[in-house]
Design an enzyme around this catalytic site. Structure first.
Site, PDB file in Angstrom:
ATOM      1  NE  ARG A  15      -3.627   2.399   2.448  1.00 49.08           N
ATOM      2  CZ  ARG A  15      -4.423   2.770   3.453  1.00 49.08           C
ATOM      3  NH1 ARG A  15      -4.462   2.042   4.563  1.00 49.08           N
ATOM      4  NH2 ARG A  15      -5.162   3.850   3.356  1.00 49.08           N
ATOM      5  CG  HIS A  16      -0.726   4.923  -1.481  1.00 46.01           C
ATOM      6  ND1 HIS A  16      -0.993   5.836  -0.488  1.00 46.01           N
ATOM      7  CD2 HIS A  16      -1.932   4.588  -2.001  1.00 46.01           C
ATOM      8  CE1 HIS A  16      -2.284   6.064  -0.414  1.00 46.01           C
ATOM      9  NE2 HIS A  16      -2.893   5.313  -1.326  1.00 46.01           N
ATOM     10  CD  GLU A 101      -8.669   2.479  -3.323  1.00 44.62           C
ATOM     11  OE1 GLU A 101      -9.048   1.356  -3.724  1.00 44.62           O
ATOM     12  OE2 GLU A 101      -8.171   2.670  -2.198  1.00 44.62           O
ATOM     13  NE  ARG A 183      -8.663  -2.439   3.142  1.00 42.34           N
ATOM     14  CZ  ARG A 183      -9.607  -1.636   3.629  1.00 42.34           C
ATOM     15  NH1 ARG A 183     -10.454  -2.093   4.539  1.00 42.34           N
ATOM     16  NH2 ARG A 183      -9.716  -0.394   3.213  1.00 42.34           N
TER      17      ARG A 183
END
Length: 229
Positions: A15-16, A101, A183
């Site tokens: 994750r960023h 995203e 996720r």
């Protein structure tokens, strides 16, 4: 005791790092928000501990990277791998909308409480509160649409990892993207519908790991613990 799954290919979910909207909890999809100073430090810290020869993420073992087009994800890649590693990976990464995203549509930039309040005002959710995994986003993506693009990536990964379940070739994969989509990817990896209840957390700048059981490409699994030795 020998590791019965040693050599099995892995998929790393990165994750960023933190952004200003991460801090406030605002839904950040297409908005191109940069990392904060602390967000860059989060990724650099993970890189120092986890990335390099002999470490969990060994650039020499990576066959493919899938990176979200958003600036915060691309900057995370730059911080995660030093210049030497990037040179070795320059033919192995794909910047793809398939791992962007979730498209939040009307909910972009809002907080969960604002989304639920707005939906209630519009006469929605009379029986239960809004749940992105079940309801998707107005003028954005449904869970089915998200699943479709993630399944495309999973299909690619399994195609080139499948023949090398015993480590015959180094085919680890790295995904650098965002909280919700990673996720969602984890759910699809193990064959769950996105609406299936499976609470997960992935902190900014953190790394998750997926793999397979029994050296079998048809037995995808979460890799809950890694031996650091």
């Amino acid at each position: 005791m020998p590791d019965k799954d040693a050599g099995t290919p892995r998929v790393f979910l990165v994750r960023h790092g933190e952004t200003e909207w991460t801090i406030s909890g605002r839904y950040t999809g297409r908005s191109d928000i940069p990392l904060t100073t602390n967000g860059e430090a989060q990724v650099s810290s993970s890189a120092a501990k986890l990335v390099g020869a002999g470490k969990i993420i060994n650039p020499a073992r990576i066959a493919q990277l899938f990176i979200s087009p958003r600036t915060r994800a691309r900057r995370t890649y730059e911080l995660l791998f030093d210049e030497a590693a990037q040179k070795g990976l320059e033919t192995k990464y794909e910047i793809t909308e398939d791992i962007r995203e979730w498209e939040y549509g009307t909910y972009e930039g809002l907080l969960t409480a604002q989304i639920r309040s707005g939906r209630k005002e519009r006469g929605l959710d009379t029986e239960r509160s809004w749940n992105i995994w079940l309801d998707g986003c107005e003028n954005g993506e449904t869970a089915a649409e998200v699943s479709e693009r993630l399944d495309r990536i999973i299909k690619k990964i399994r195609k080139f990892q499948g023949p090398y379940m015993y480590g015959e070739k180094e085919v680890d994969v790295v995904l650098i993207a965002h909280g919700h989509i990673l996720r969602a990817f984890a759910k699809r990896w193990i064959g769950f519908e996105l609406g299936t209840a499976l609470p997960m957390m992935l902190e900014p700048g953190a790394v998750g790991v997926l793999s397979y059981e029994h050296h079998n490409v048809d037995e995808p699994a979460f890799l809950l613990g890694l031996n650091m030795g």
